[in-house]
Design a protein around this motif. Structure first.
Motif, PDB file in Angstrom:
ATOM      1  N   ASN A   1      43.158  23.693  -8.983  1.00 24.41           N
ATOM      2  CA  ASN A   1      43.698  23.863 -10.334  1.00 24.41           C
ATOM      3  C   ASN A   1      43.178  25.127 -11.020  1.00 24.41           C
ATOM      4  O   ASN A   1      43.814  25.649 -11.927  1.00 24.41           O
ATOM      5  N   ARG A   2      42.005  25.608 -10.599  1.00 23.46           N
ATOM      6  CA  ARG A   2      41.477  26.859 -11.174  1.00 23.46           C
ATOM      7  C   ARG A   2      42.156  28.031 -10.480  1.00 23.46           C
ATOM      8  O   ARG A   2      41.775  28.439  -9.384  1.00 23.46           O
ATOM      9  N   ARG A   3      43.181  28.545 -11.111  1.00 23.58           N
ATOM     10  CA  ARG A   3      44.002  29.565 -10.451  1.00 23.58           C
ATOM     11  C   ARG A   3      44.630  30.489 -11.483  1.00 23.58           C
ATOM     12  O   ARG A   3      44.707  30.166 -12.671  1.00 23.58           O
ATOM     13  N   THR A   4      45.084  31.632 -10.998  1.00 23.14           N
ATOM     14  CA  THR A   4      45.900  32.535 -11.803  1.00 23.14           C
ATOM     15  C   THR A   4      47.273  32.584 -11.161  1.00 23.14           C
ATOM     16  O   THR A   4      47.392  32.808  -9.953  1.00 23.14           O
ATOM     17  N   ARG A   5      48.281  32.355 -11.953  1.00 22.90           N
ATOM     18  CA  ARG A   5      49.662  32.296 -11.427  1.00 22.90           C
ATOM     19  C   ARG A   5      50.471  33.454 -11.990  1.00 22.90           C
ATOM     20  O   ARG A   5      50.491  33.695 -13.194  1.00 22.90           O
ATOM     21  N   ILE A   6      51.132  34.169 -11.085  1.00 21.36           N
ATOM     22  CA  ILE A   6      52.079  35.214 -11.483  1.00 21.36           C
ATOM     23  C   ILE A   6      53.478  34.642 -11.289  1.00 21.36           C
ATOM     24  O   ILE A   6      53.863  34.261 -10.184  1.00 21.36           O
ATOM     25  N   VAL A   7      54.252  34.576 -12.377  1.00 20.63           N
ATOM     26  CA  VAL A   7      55.592  34.003 -12.356  1.00 20.63           C
ATOM     27  C   VAL A   7      56.609  35.125 -12.494  1.00 20.63           C
ATOM     28  O   VAL A   7      56.613  35.844 -13.511  1.00 20.63           O
ATOM     29  N   ILE A   8      57.459  35.304 -11.485  1.00 19.98           N
ATOM     30  CA  ILE A   8      58.531  36.296 -11.571  1.00 19.98           C
ATOM     31  C   ILE A   8      59.625  35.701 -12.458  1.00 19.98           C
ATOM     32  O   ILE A   8      60.257  34.706 -12.098  1.00 19.98           O
ATOM     33  N   LEU A   9      59.843  36.285 -13.614  1.00 20.15           N
ATOM     34  CA  LEU A   9      60.746  35.705 -14.600  1.00 20.15           C
ATOM     35  C   LEU A   9      62.207  35.944 -14.220  1.00 20.15           C
ATOM     36  O   LEU A   9      62.578  37.060 -13.820  1.00 20.15           O
ATOM     37  N   PRO A  10      63.042  34.906 -14.340  1.00 19.81           N
ATOM     38  CA  PRO A  10      64.485  35.097 -14.091  1.00 19.81           C
ATOM     39  C   PRO A  10      65.064  36.089 -15.083  1.00 19.81           C
ATOM     40  O   PRO A  10      64.665  36.128 -16.256  1.00 19.81           O
TER      41      PRO A  10
END
Length: 288
Positions: free
Chosen positions: A265-274
């Motif tokens: 759960n300790r993470r960094t998430r990069i979300v490619i936005l639509p």
């Protein structure tokens, strides 16, 4: 006397011989007639049996014919009813016909529009898969448990374990993090139209570090902005294409009750936005 007796005896003997022959012949003829009679009787019995079977088959066929006639009558009735309904339906006015024509044209236009949307979605899915393959190729030597790249519901996600980026309870990016961030930045930089969000995530252990960080919310936001600054200042990504957000402990992907779950759960998430603006542009010509 002797002369008279001998001829008489001869005549009697001859008559007796002739009668025996006739008798035997008569017996033979009688036997033949009896055999013929027996054969005739057997043939008659066979004929009667065959006659009974033919009678049964005739009765069954008559029943089948009667049933078929009933079915034909029912079909004729149904056909008559169907023809009557068609006649009723065919009686429409010119205005109704024109309305039906316009409805069919609208259906055709909407079908074409739907096909266009499907093509655009298929193209988007293809671009997402290409991006995922490029990212996986760039970070192929990294541990799969520390970095995970996937597509979920048409959105590309890059999850990076915090142990690759930060020290415990800190938000400063470590020098070792440059390896993974540099590889991700190289792929994203080749896609200038892509916009993405960097999200910080923590486990549910209460933050007690003090200083400039108030809680897990604050820590997650500061970690996200630290990554964004690195991507902008060190690797030259366009800042207008990036945003930073903190999720705190409220978007876990594993159970926080275990050590392994908290680590995930300790993470960094990069979300490619639509690219929603492009999608809405497809909708605009078809409003109303």
């Amino acid at each position: 006397m002797k002369r008279i007796f001998l001829p008489v005896l001869s005549a009697v003997f001859l008559f007796s011989c002739v009668s025996t022959k006739k008798y035997k012949k008569s017996q033979a003829e009688t036997a033949a007639i009896q055999a013929q009679y027996t054969t005739a009787q057997s043939s008659l019995t066979d004929c009667n049996t065959a006659k009974d079977e033919l009678t049964r088959q005739k009765s069954a066929l008559e029943n089948d014919i009667a049933n078929l006639n009933k079915q034909m009558d029912l079909l004729k009735q149904n056909n008559t009813s169907a023809l009557k309904q068609l006649e009723d339906l065919s009686v429409i006015t010119g205005a109704q016909a024109e309305s039906i024509k316009k409805s069919m044209e609208n259906i055709g236009a909407k079908d074409s529009y739907i096909q266009t949307l499907q093509q655009q979605m298929a193209r988007k899915d293809s671009l997402n898969m290409a991006l995922v393959m490029n990212l996986k190729g760039a970070v192929g030597n990294m541990n799969d448990q520390d970095i995970n790249i996937k597509v979920d519901k048409g959105v590309v996600y890059i999850d990076i374990s915090d142990k690759l980026l930060f020290k415990t309870a800190k938000f400063d990016v470590t020098p070792e993090a440059n390896t993974v961030l540099g590889k991700v930045a190289a792929v994203l930089k080749n896609q200038p139209d892509i916009e993405f969000m960097v999200e910080g995530h923590t486990d549910n252990v209460e933050y007690k570090g003090g200083g400039y960080v108030l809680d897990n919310w604050d820590l997650s936001v500061k970690r996200a902005t630290s990554v964004v600054r690195i991507l902008q200042k060190k690797y030259g990504l366009e800042p207008s294409k990036m945003s930073a957000a903190g999720r705190g402990e409220y978007k876990p992907i594993e159970d926080n009750s275990t050590k392994e779950g908290r680590a995930a759960n300790r993470r960094t998430r990069i979300v490619i936005l639509p690219q929603l603006d492009q999608f809405f542009k497809l909708l605009e010509p078809n409003k109303g």
